[in-house]
Design a protein around this motif. Sequence first.
Motif, short mmCIF file in Angstrom:
data_model
loop_
_atom_site.label_atom_id
_atom_site.label_comp_id
_atom_site.label_asym_id
_atom_site.label_seq_id
_atom_site.Cartn_x
_atom_site.Cartn_y
_atom_site.Cartn_z
N THR A 1 57.07 -21.93 -20.46
CA THR A 1 58.08 -20.89 -20.49
C THR A 1 58.28 -20.44 -21.93
O THR A 1 58.60 -21.26 -22.80
N VAL A 2 58.07 -19.16 -22.17
CA VAL A 2 58.26 -18.60 -23.50
C VAL A 2 59.48 -17.70 -23.44
O VAL A 2 59.51 -16.73 -22.69
N ILE A 3 60.47 -18.03 -24.24
CA ILE A 3 61.71 -17.27 -24.22
C ILE A 3 61.75 -16.38 -25.45
O ILE A 3 62.37 -16.70 -26.46
N ASP A 4 61.03 -15.30 -25.38
CA ASP A 4 61.01 -14.31 -26.45
C ASP A 4 60.53 -13.02 -25.79
O ASP A 4 59.42 -12.96 -25.27
N THR A 5 61.36 -12.01 -25.83
CA THR A 5 61.02 -10.76 -25.13
C THR A 5 59.78 -10.11 -25.70
O THR A 5 59.04 -9.46 -24.97
N GLN A 6 59.49 -10.30 -26.96
CA GLN A 6 58.29 -9.71 -27.54
C GLN A 6 57.02 -10.41 -27.06
O GLN A 6 55.95 -9.83 -27.10
N PHE A 7 57.14 -11.67 -26.62
CA PHE A 7 55.95 -12.37 -26.15
C PHE A 7 55.39 -11.69 -24.90
O PHE A 7 54.18 -11.54 -24.77
N ASP A 8 56.24 -11.28 -23.98
CA ASP A 8 55.75 -10.58 -22.78
C ASP A 8 55.04 -9.29 -23.16
O ASP A 8 54.00 -8.95 -22.59
N TYR A 9 55.60 -8.56 -24.11
CA TYR A 9 54.95 -7.34 -24.59
C TYR A 9 53.58 -7.70 -25.17
O TYR A 9 52.57 -7.06 -24.86
N PHE A 10 53.54 -8.72 -26.02
CA PHE A 10 52.28 -9.14 -26.63
C PHE A 10 51.26 -9.52 -25.56
O PHE A 10 50.10 -9.10 -25.62
N LEU A 11 51.69 -10.30 -24.58
CA LEU A 11 50.79 -10.77 -23.54
C LEU A 11 50.23 -9.61 -22.72
O LEU A 11 49.05 -9.61 -22.37
N ASN A 12 51.06 -8.62 -22.43
CA ASN A 12 50.64 -7.50 -21.58
C ASN A 12 49.94 -6.38 -22.32
O ASN A 12 49.09 -5.70 -21.74
N ALA A 13 50.28 -6.16 -23.59
CA ALA A 13 49.76 -4.99 -24.29
C ALA A 13 48.75 -5.31 -25.39
O ALA A 13 47.92 -4.46 -25.71
N ILE A 14 48.81 -6.49 -25.96
CA ILE A 14 47.98 -6.78 -27.13
C ILE A 14 46.94 -7.87 -26.86
O ILE A 14 45.79 -7.74 -27.26
N ALA A 15 47.33 -8.93 -26.20
CA ALA A 15 46.43 -10.07 -25.96
C ALA A 15 45.26 -9.66 -25.07
O ALA A 15 45.40 -8.81 -24.20
N LYS A 16 44.11 -10.30 -25.32
CA LYS A 16 42.97 -10.07 -24.45
C LYS A 16 43.30 -10.64 -23.07
O LYS A 16 44.01 -11.63 -22.96
N PRO A 17 42.77 -10.02 -22.01
CA PRO A 17 43.07 -10.50 -20.65
C PRO A 17 42.49 -11.89 -20.39
O PRO A 17 41.51 -12.31 -21.01
N ILE A 18 43.11 -12.59 -19.45
CA ILE A 18 42.71 -13.95 -19.10
C ILE A 18 41.25 -14.01 -18.64
O ILE A 18 40.57 -15.01 -18.84
N SER A 19 40.75 -12.94 -18.05
CA SER A 19 39.38 -12.91 -17.53
C SER A 19 38.33 -13.02 -18.64
O SER A 19 37.17 -13.29 -18.35
N GLN A 20 38.72 -12.84 -19.88
CA GLN A 20 37.75 -12.91 -20.98
C GLN A 20 37.60 -14.33 -21.53
O GLN A 20 36.87 -14.54 -22.50
N TYR A 21 38.27 -15.28 -20.92
CA TYR A 21 38.22 -16.66 -21.40
C TYR A 21 37.83 -17.60 -20.26
O TYR A 21 38.16 -17.36 -19.11
N SER A 22 37.16 -18.68 -20.63
CA SER A 22 36.92 -19.74 -19.65
C SER A 22 37.92 -20.86 -19.94
O SER A 22 38.42 -20.99 -21.06
N GLU A 23 38.19 -21.66 -18.94
CA GLU A 23 39.13 -22.75 -19.12
C GLU A 23 38.63 -23.75 -20.17
O GLU A 23 39.41 -24.23 -20.99
N SER A 24 37.34 -24.05 -20.17
CA SER A 24 36.81 -25.02 -21.14
C SER A 24 36.91 -24.47 -22.56
O SER A 24 37.20 -25.23 -23.50
N TYR A 25 36.68 -23.18 -22.75
CA TYR A 25 36.82 -22.56 -24.07
C TYR A 25 38.26 -22.69 -24.56
O TYR A 25 38.52 -23.09 -25.70
N LEU A 26 39.22 -22.34 -23.69
CA LEU A 26 40.63 -22.40 -24.06
C LEU A 26 41.07 -23.83 -24.34
O LEU A 26 41.83 -24.08 -25.28
#
Length: 140
Positions: free
Chosen positions: A45-70
């Motif tokens: 749980t991340v309690i920072d309103t800017q984190f949701d913006y970052f996750l949705n607008a700036i971060a690369k999508p989850i599909s670009q990563y494998s679980e082992s890489y992460l």
Amino acid sequence: MKNVILLLIFSLLPFSYSAQTDPKNDKEKSEMKPSKNEDGEWDLTVIDTQFDYFLNAIAKPISQYSESYLKTKNMLLVSEWNSYYFSGRYRNIIESSIDYDPKENYGLKFEYKLYQVFAYVNWKYGLRMNGLSGSDTTRY
């Protein structure tokens, strides 16, 4: 203010609060531990309103990563984070250590979100971490 925001960013459920002033308990309070949600999945749980913006607008999508890489990246990043915490470096940003067990199967969603928290701290505060890949670091 940054200290409060960062502490909230890395809120992993549950925190154990106690009224004792024992130094051992103070150390336990400053360590964040992952926990499972009602569905039995690991949750962050991340309690920072800017984190949701970052996750949705700036971060690369989850599909670009494998679980082992992460998982590999998170092991390095958590180690780096904890070394900064225990050395007292970046006290204005890092207020707690992270309890991360690389042998635990947290799942892709948790690994992705944890990795993006490190990328977010880099994006918001400019804290360069060696474990972040070049494409996930802030460009100056």
